[in-house]
Design a protein around this motif. Sequence first.
Motif: not given
Length: 375
Positions: A249-254, A364-375
């Motif tokens: 609902r809130s658009g958090l990266p998952i 690669q997966m962790a980097n992508a998740l953390v980048a999305a979370a930071a954004a």
Amino acid sequence: MTTFDAILTEQSELLTRRLIRIVGDRETAEDLRQETLARAWRSGPRGAQPPVVRAWLHRTGTNLALDELRRRKRREHVPLHAAMADTDGRGGAGPRDPLLRDALASLTAHQRLVLLLRFEAGLSLREVGELLDLGEDAARKRVARARSAFLEAYRTASADDTRPTIVLLLGREDPAPYERWLRDSGARVRTLAGTQAGLDLAGADGLVLGGSETDIHPSLYGEPLGPHVKDTDITRHLRDLSALRQALRSGLPIVGVCSGTQLLNVLHGGTLHQDLPADGFDALDHRDAHDVATADDTLARRVLGNRPGVVSEHHQAVKTLGRGLHVTSLAPDGLIEALEVPGHPFALGVQWHPERCTGDVGRQMANALVAAAAA
């Protein structure tokens, strides 16, 4: 005998067997059956067609059984800070997230109590209101005010720490591999283990549902318990489903890992293979390393490449795909290995364990998740 009463008699033993599968013992199941029948006599759909009455009975009984499982987990209350603590192996405990501890400490005692009752003890707003001698609407307002105060305090406490906060949901599993995996990519990790729900997802920038040593109970996707289902933890998985709903609902990266992917599918109405060998998937050992193929123009392809090598350990997997989900990766035997939520900025479920993968796949997966979370 009326048709309504005849249906209740006809369904009594069927309902009992269903409740036994959920709660695990006949005595409790029979008590819940009696409560279900009592509710039916008081307020059941007497004028409805038989299929509607039967569905009402089983839905009501199932809800009572799930409430009973939640109550069992709520009987041992813990201090508010306990879900944020981690045993150090020498009998002591230290906070997993000092910023979280500081934010909680800045609240009033009443605010901490309200948050404990709602988000750790898992009480409904009605139950919170009863304990505080309030109506449900008043309890809702108090919870909302306490949560807002916590969020503001958490933002203030974390103002100098620019790392995104990833909430990691686990059960009995060792959190260390997941925490290293995320921290090495620059995340601050808040781990909620066991069945403690913590302060829902307040202050979170992303969510990871870790794998599970226990199987997902088939009642969560409308199927009977099969002979190959191992130990289950329905309270933990109900907590995880609730967190998934909030994050979507809130658009958090998952990122859903292994059973986290299965729960993402269940949340959207999908079903699971309760045991892969029993369902004919025995040509490829899904408890070992193997390659998977990613689909064009997907998040999985962008993050992982064409054919990453992955490490798996599971005997269950997605069977019927949930509504609206998109399959983005397959194993050589055709088993679904990754799925995504179209329209969501970053919601990826992978059947393998990225925290165990060697080489670039996990990183690669962790980097992508953390980048999305930071954004």
